[in-house]
Scaffold this motif. Structure first.
Motif, PDB file in Angstrom:
ATOM      1  N   ASP A 291       6.933  -1.982  -3.068  1.00 37.49           N
ATOM      2  CA  ASP A 291       7.599  -0.780  -2.579  1.00 37.49           C
ATOM      3  C   ASP A 291       9.099  -0.960  -2.429  1.00 37.49           C
ATOM      4  OD1 ASP A 291       5.133   0.566  -2.307  1.00 37.49           O
ATOM      5  OD2 ASP A 291       4.787  -0.416  -0.391  1.00 37.49           O
ATOM      6  N   LYS A 295       8.556  -5.159   0.694  1.00 31.93           N
ATOM      7  CA  LYS A 295       7.336  -4.508   1.151  1.00 31.93           C
ATOM      8  C   LYS A 295       6.413  -4.275  -0.040  1.00 31.93           C
ATOM      9  CE  LYS A 295       9.462  -2.109   5.079  1.00 31.93           C
ATOM     10  NZ  LYS A 295       9.719  -0.785   5.714  1.00 31.93           N
ATOM     11  N   HIS A 297       2.054  -2.752  -0.975  1.00 33.33           N
ATOM     12  CA  HIS A 297       0.739  -2.334  -0.479  1.00 33.33           C
ATOM     13  C   HIS A 297      -0.280  -2.530  -1.593  1.00 33.33           C
ATOM     14  CE1 HIS A 297       2.030   1.502  -2.431  1.00 33.33           C
ATOM     15  NE2 HIS A 297       0.743   1.654  -2.668  1.00 33.33           N
TER      16      HIS A 297
END
Length: 309
Positions: A291, A295, A297
């Motif tokens: 991201d 970061k 996910h």
């Protein structure tokens, strides 16, 4: 005498039960240890992805890594010792795989070629590709030897063709003629799931990270051309298709509809933890998207996952 016989039988039975419990305990302990080794490998893989991204931006790394020393994202295996065990990881940029949601009737030959490489006869490979295209398109018109809802509704456990894009590679289990052996592999033979994707947003195959199997699936690419591509990209200094052409000299316009360049932000990590034998190890397969700003996910997380040979 009968009492002694009965007591002896009871003692032997009890001994066998205790022995079984001991073996079960050791097996459970080994499985848990292998799982944590695999988890360590997964975390290492995530860290290596961020190292690579930082190196590509020419940022200084505390680890001393450069782009040349960062882990490759083309499925190259890396094995590290941790405690009494090991983990083996492969990182694959999803842009180097065949995006089954982006295939057209003109480019579907790539998937058919891949299946032939994996050991299928051409006729069966074409049938499977047509069934995959039928599952994904929006109509109920059946391609030659493909399959739409009329076929799936005739099965013992009926269901309809999705007629939308694949959301997960596990949907391949629903496709006519596809078996677990073809999808996931068997023994030392890899399955198609290691070379196809639904997560890449790139319609073309990334030359920088595509595996040998995927490159050889592109019409016109010979083993000599494939070898030239793999050698040319080792230095991480090629940033355009034209540079590849200048390096190896035998790329032509016929390949261009299939080829792209530049890493995506979606990666799959195959991590296996083991003590003695990799085949007895615990595997985790995770697909993640970066991201930005350190970061990420997960898009998909399988534990246990696929042991990639």
């Amino acid at each position: 005498l009968w009492l002694i016989v009965i007591l002896s039988i009871m003692a032997i039975s009890f001994s066998s039960l205790v022995k079984t419990d001991i073996y079960s305990t050791f097996a459970f302990k080994e499985s848990i240890e292998n799982k944590y080794y695999a988890e360590a490998g997964l975390q290492r893989g995530i860290a290596e992805i961020f190292y690579r991204i930082a190196a590509k931006k020419n940022k200084a790394l505390d680890s001393g890594k450069s782009l040349e020393t960062a882990f490759q994202v083309d499925g190259t295996p890396y094995t590290e010792k941790i405690g009494d065990g090991f983990y083996k990881i492969r990182i694959m940029d999803e842009g180097g795989k065949i995006n089954i949601n982006a295939l057209s009737d003109q480019t579907a030959i790539i998937l058919s070629n891949l299946l032939v490489q994996l050991g299928l006869e051409r006729e069966k490979a074409d049938r499977i590709v047509n069934a995959i295209m039928d599952w994904r398109d929006e109509d109920e018109e059946t391609r030659i030897k493909g399959a739409e809802s009329n076929y799936y509704m005739s099965l013992l456990n009926p269901y309809k063709a999705k007629n939308r894009e694949f959301d997960s590679l596990d949907e391949l289990n629903l496709i006519k003629d596809l078996t677990p052996e073809i999808i996931y592999g068997e023994g030392t033979r890899r399955g198609m799931i290691h070379f196809v994707t639904v997560y890449s947003n790139a319609p073309q195959i990334n030359l920088d990270v595509a595996s040998k199997e995927v490159l050889l699936s592109i019409p016109g690419i010979t083993p000599d051309i494939e070898e030239g591509i793999l050698k040319a990209r080792l230095k991480n200094d090629i940033d355009t298709i034209r540079n590849y052409q200048n390096k190896i000299g035998n790329l032509n316009q016929n390949f261009m509809p299939y080829l792209g360049i530049g890493e995506t932000n979606v990666y799959t990590i195959y991590a296996t933890g083991y003590k003695d034998q990799e085949q007895r190890g615990y595997a985790i397969t995770a697909t993640l998207v970066i991201d930005g700003n350190n970061k990420f996910h997960f898009l998909n997380y399988k534990s246990p996952g696929y042991i990639m040979q």
